[in-house]
Design an enzyme around this catalytic site. Structure first.
Site, PDB file in Angstrom:
ATOM      1  N   ASN A  43       9.660  -5.139 -17.536  1.00 43.35           N
ATOM      2  CA  ASN A  43      10.586  -4.681 -18.447  1.00 43.35           C
ATOM      3  C   ASN A  43      11.874  -5.280 -18.561  1.00 43.35           C
ATOM      4  O   ASN A  43      12.445  -5.315 -17.424  1.00 43.35           O
ATOM      5  CB  ASN A  43      10.302  -3.372 -18.868  1.00 43.35           C
ATOM      6  CG  ASN A  43      10.714  -2.573 -17.559  1.00 43.35           C
ATOM      7  OD1 ASN A  43      10.507  -2.832 -16.648  1.00 43.35           O
ATOM      8  ND2 ASN A  43      11.386  -1.384 -17.872  1.00 43.35           N
ATOM      9  N   GLU A  45      15.319  -4.668 -20.092  1.00 44.51           N
ATOM     10  CA  GLU A  45      16.041  -3.839 -20.868  1.00 44.51           C
ATOM     11  C   GLU A  45      17.483  -4.284 -21.441  1.00 44.51           C
ATOM     12  O   GLU A  45      17.836  -5.515 -21.112  1.00 44.51           O
ATOM     13  CB  GLU A  45      16.630  -2.432 -20.279  1.00 44.51           C
ATOM     14  CG  GLU A  45      15.121  -1.682 -20.080  1.00 44.51           C
ATOM     15  CD  GLU A  45      15.268  -0.401 -19.515  1.00 44.51           C
ATOM     16  OE1 GLU A  45      16.498  -0.075 -19.197  1.00 44.51           O
ATOM     17  OE2 GLU A  45      14.169   0.477 -19.500  1.00 44.51           O
ATOM     18  N   CYS A  54       8.919  -4.776 -23.349  1.00 41.90           N
ATOM     19  CA  CYS A  54       8.236  -4.274 -22.540  1.00 41.90           C
ATOM     20  C   CYS A  54       7.567  -5.446 -21.523  1.00 41.90           C
ATOM     21  O   CYS A  54       7.496  -6.675 -21.681  1.00 41.90           O
ATOM     22  CB  CYS A  54       7.007  -3.656 -23.008  1.00 41.90           C
ATOM     23  SG  CYS A  54       7.514  -2.176 -23.733  1.00 41.90           S
ATOM     24  N   GLU A  56       4.475  -5.981 -20.624  1.00 40.19           N
ATOM     25  CA  GLU A  56       3.149  -6.417 -21.306  1.00 40.19           C
ATOM     26  C   GLU A  56       3.520  -7.665 -22.055  1.00 40.19           C
ATOM     27  O   GLU A  56       2.847  -8.713 -22.014  1.00 40.19           O
ATOM     28  CB  GLU A  56       2.444  -5.420 -21.786  1.00 40.19           C
ATOM     29  CG  GLU A  56       1.933  -4.379 -20.979  1.00 40.19           C
ATOM     30  CD  GLU A  56       2.792  -3.174 -21.112  1.00 40.19           C
ATOM     31  OE1 GLU A  56       4.265  -3.349 -20.928  1.00 40.19           O
ATOM     32  OE2 GLU A  56       2.321  -2.039 -20.878  1.00 40.19           O
ATOM     33  N   CYS A  87       2.605   0.673 -24.695  1.00 45.00           N
ATOM     34  CA  CYS A  87       3.015   1.167 -26.004  1.00 45.00           C
ATOM     35  C   CYS A  87       2.341   0.537 -27.154  1.00 45.00           C
ATOM     36  O   CYS A  87       1.559  -0.298 -27.042  1.00 45.00           O
ATOM     37  CB  CYS A  87       4.588   1.238 -25.887  1.00 45.00           C
ATOM     38  SG  CYS A  87       5.019  -0.580 -26.579  1.00 45.00           S
ATOM     39  N   CYS A  90       3.099  -3.046 -28.066  1.00 42.83           N
ATOM     40  CA  CYS A  90       2.264  -3.785 -26.907  1.00 42.83           C
ATOM     41  C   CYS A  90       1.024  -3.791 -27.329  1.00 42.83           C
ATOM     42  O   CYS A  90       0.143  -4.900 -27.051  1.00 42.83           O
ATOM     43  CB  CYS A  90       2.660  -3.382 -25.378  1.00 42.83           C
ATOM     44  SG  CYS A  90       4.372  -3.867 -24.991  1.00 42.83           S
TER      45      CYS A  90
HETATM   46  N1  THU Z   1       8.103  -0.122 -21.035  1.00 43.59           N
HETATM   47  C1  THU Z   1       7.069  -1.011 -20.539  1.00 43.59           C
HETATM   48  O1  THU Z   1       7.618  -2.005 -20.256  1.00 43.59           O
HETATM   49  N2  THU Z   1       5.804  -0.987 -20.912  1.00 43.59           N
HETATM   50  C2  THU Z   1       5.282   0.183 -21.175  1.00 43.59           C
HETATM   51  O2  THU Z   1       3.829   0.218 -21.392  1.00 43.59           O
HETATM   52  C3  THU Z   1       5.825   1.238 -21.431  1.00 43.59           C
HETATM   53  C4  THU Z   1       7.256   1.356 -21.355  1.00 43.59           C
HETATM   54  C5  THU Z   1       9.430  -0.017 -20.677  1.00 43.59           C
HETATM   55  C6  THU Z   1      10.218  -0.264 -21.623  1.00 43.59           C
HETATM   56  C7  THU Z   1      11.488   0.544 -21.397  1.00 43.59           C
HETATM   57  O3  THU Z   1      12.202  -0.504 -20.407  1.00 43.59           O
HETATM   58  C8  THU Z   1      10.974   1.678 -20.090  1.00 43.59           C
HETATM   59  O4  THU Z   1       9.605   1.068 -19.946  1.00 43.59           O
HETATM   60  C9  THU Z   1      10.931   3.068 -20.763  1.00 43.59           C
HETATM   61  O5  THU Z   1      10.547   3.115 -21.891  1.00 43.59           O
END
Ligand code: THU
Length: 130
Positions: A43, A45, A54, A56, A87, A90
């Protein structure tokens, strides 16, 4: 360990690169292509929060932009006891490029669950409706 041990290990390694200073929730993903290659993501941010991508989707977009098509599985690793499923956004992107693949969820304790996309994402909207 499941049959997906190498894929989970790749996702765990990718998680180390997560840029998650806002949530401190670090995620790694690994995508197994039919070619045999593995594409990883973490991920990423952003200070605007909303532009966060994310793990994925990073893995999938890396693979697609490298010309890869056709995938056999995707793994997602977080540190939590409750294994983290992809999520909603994704799931839509995984369905677009991977279809009904196994989604391998794992954590740093080595717990593993495998769910198919058709279970996680029933009645998807896709190109068949266009
Ligand atoms: N996140 C992912 O990278 N993948 C997921 O399947 C769930 C959420 C990340 C997004 C954000 O950076 C952090 O997790 C919290 O939501």
């Amino acid at each position: 360990m499941s049959d997906y041990g190498k894929l989970v290990a790749a996702a765990k390694q990718a998680r180390e690169n997560a840029h998650a200073p806002y949530s401190n929730f670090r995620v790694g993903a690994a995508l197994l292509a039919k070619s045999g290659r593995v594409y990883t993501g973490c991920n990423v941010e952003n200070a605007t929060y909303g532009l966060t991508v994310c793990a994925e989707r990073v893995a999938i977009l890396k693979a697609i932009s490298e010309g890869e098509r056709g995938f056999d599985a995707i793994a997602v690793v977080t540190h939590t006891d409750a294994l983290t499923p992809p999520c909603g956004a994704c799931r839509q992107i995984i369905w677009e490029f991977c279809g009904d693949v196994p989604v391998v969820l794992s954590n740093l304790k080595g717990q593993v669950e495998v769910h198919r996309m058709s279970e996680l994402f029933p009645r998807p909207f896709d190109a068949s409706f266009l």
